[in-house]
Design an enzyme around this catalytic site. Structure first.
Site, PDB file in Angstrom:
ATOM      1  N   SER A  75       0.877  -1.177   0.183  1.00 17.39           N
ATOM      2  CA  SER A  75       0.025   0.210  -0.125  1.00 17.39           C
ATOM      3  C   SER A  75       1.215   1.085  -0.084  1.00 17.39           C
ATOM      4  CB  SER A  75      -0.952  -0.092   1.237  1.00 17.39           C
ATOM      5  OG  SER A  75      -1.581   1.248   1.176  1.00 17.39           O
ATOM      6  N   HIS A 114      -0.755  -1.116  -4.602  1.00 23.31           N
ATOM      7  CA  HIS A 114      -2.088  -0.958  -3.929  1.00 23.31           C
ATOM      8  C   HIS A 114      -2.379   0.731  -3.562  1.00 23.31           C
ATOM      9  CE1 HIS A 114      -5.930  -1.984  -2.052  1.00 23.31           C
ATOM     10  NE2 HIS A 114      -5.828  -0.978  -1.093  1.00 23.31           N
ATOM     11  N   ASP A 149      -4.680   3.910  -2.314  1.00 28.56           N
ATOM     12  CA  ASP A 149      -5.956   4.193  -1.326  1.00 28.56           C
ATOM     13  C   ASP A 149      -6.394   5.521  -1.573  1.00 28.56           C
ATOM     14  OD1 ASP A 149      -6.414   1.732   0.340  1.00 28.56           O
ATOM     15  OD2 ASP A 149      -4.398   2.218   1.143  1.00 28.56           O
ATOM     16  N   MET A 172      -8.811   8.570  -0.579  1.00 26.53           N
ATOM     17  CA  MET A 172      -9.618   8.829   0.337  1.00 26.53           C
ATOM     18  C   MET A 172     -10.207  10.081   0.261  1.00 26.53           C
ATOM     19  SD  MET A 172      -7.721   7.239   3.560  1.00 26.53           S
ATOM     20  CE  MET A 172      -6.783   5.607   3.590  1.00 26.53           C
ATOM     21  N   HIS A 216      -8.059   1.437  -4.745  1.00 30.35           N
ATOM     22  CA  HIS A 216      -9.026   1.200  -4.051  1.00 30.35           C
ATOM     23  C   HIS A 216      -9.808   2.558  -3.574  1.00 30.35           C
ATOM     24  CE1 HIS A 216     -10.118  -0.107   0.654  1.00 30.35           C
ATOM     25  NE2 HIS A 216     -10.900   0.253  -0.176  1.00 30.35           N
ATOM     26  N   MET A 233     -12.141   4.674  -1.511  1.00 30.10           N
ATOM     27  CA  MET A 233     -12.775   4.994  -0.253  1.00 30.10           C
ATOM     28  C   MET A 233     -13.437   6.211  -0.472  1.00 30.10           C
ATOM     29  SD  MET A 233     -10.232   3.449   2.609  1.00 30.10           S
ATOM     30  CE  MET A 233      -8.616   3.248   1.472  1.00 30.10           C
ATOM     31  N   MET A 285     -11.936  -5.468   4.164  1.00 25.90           N
ATOM     32  CA  MET A 285     -11.146  -4.845   5.106  1.00 25.90           C
ATOM     33  C   MET A 285     -11.270  -5.473   6.311  1.00 25.90           C
ATOM     34  SD  MET A 285     -10.258  -2.012   3.398  1.00 25.90           S
ATOM     35  CE  MET A 285      -9.575  -1.061   4.825  1.00 25.90           C
ATOM     36  N   ASP A 317      -6.921  -6.461   3.178  1.00 24.02           N
ATOM     37  CA  ASP A 317      -6.222  -5.056   3.340  1.00 24.02           C
ATOM     38  C   ASP A 317      -6.579  -4.457   4.811  1.00 24.02           C
ATOM     39  OD1 ASP A 317      -5.630  -2.396   3.171  1.00 24.02           O
ATOM     40  OD2 ASP A 317      -7.030  -1.744   1.616  1.00 24.02           O
TER      41      ASP A 317
END
Length: 217
Positions: A8, A33, A35, A37, A66, A68, A137, A175
């Site tokens: 990540s 990966h 993330d 957000m 990913h 979010m 998650m 994750d």
């Protein structure tokens, strides 16, 4: 088969992002990966399109993005254009999940669904045959470095049974809180891909840490 390892980038040194990506290129990692957000779906803000594009310019491995974020359907094409090869949206953030899955696939990206720790895998029953990945998650989303939630093992078993019963080809990605200690049991229960952030980037030798995770099987 050896597990897919997806470090990540959220846990990397942002001031040296290019060198961190180049390190991952040379490692035994399979995916990067990423993330995303928005400060709304989760109480934190990470990075957006300019940073993703910068990562993509240097990455030699697929970007596992990913989301979010709320209303992810508004941005699918932009994330694909910015280099995402796998796009996972949260079940909890999608009013029309099946439509969003179709939207992701229409871009040529692989489609994933992420589920929070409190979300039952049974809610995936109607879409599991349509996705390429389920991101489970194992911590509450929004922050790195959290403690692994033990109930994840049971969820993996239930999800694996659902995948088999629906003749789905979906991979199971874990994750949050993944480390050398829990990785073997995660894989034994049915996980295919492991996301590791702090465990990799805070280690004395990230290359060796990734190799150790890769060779768990």
């Amino acid at each position: 088969m050896k597990p897919i390892i997806a470090p990540s980038v959220l846990a990397s040194d942002f001031a040296n992002l290019q060198s961190e990506v180049e390190m991952l290129n040379e490692s035994q990692a399979d995916w990067l990966h990423i993330d995303i957000m928005d400060g709304r779906f989760v109480p934190n803000i990470s990075f957006g399109f300019p940073v993703l594009q910068a990562i993509q310019r240097h990455a030699k491995k697929p970007l596992d993005v990913h989301l979010m974020i709320v209303e992810p359907e508004l941005y699918i094409e932009q994330f694909r254009d910015a280099g995402a090869e796998i796009i996972s949206v949260h079940l909890e953030a999608c009013n029309h999940l099946h439509r969003t899955i179709q939207q992701i696939k229409a871009t040529g990206a692989k489609a994933g669904i992420a589920i929070n720790p409190h979300t039952s895998v049974q809610l995936l029953d109607d879409v599991i045959a349509d996705v390429d990945l389920v991101c489970v998650m194992s911590v509450n989303p929004g922050f790195g470095g959290q403690k692994f939630i033990e109930n994840t093992y049971r969820k993996i078993e239930a999800l694996k049974n659902l995948i088999i019963s629906r003749n789905s080809n979906a991979l199971i990605e874990i994750d949050g809180g993944v480390n050398q200690q829990n990785a073997p049991l995660l894989l034994e229960k049915g996980a295919d891909a492991l996301v590791a952030g702090s465990f990799v980037f805070n280690s004395a030798d990230p290359l060796q840490t990734i190799a150790n995770l890769k060779n768990q099987a």
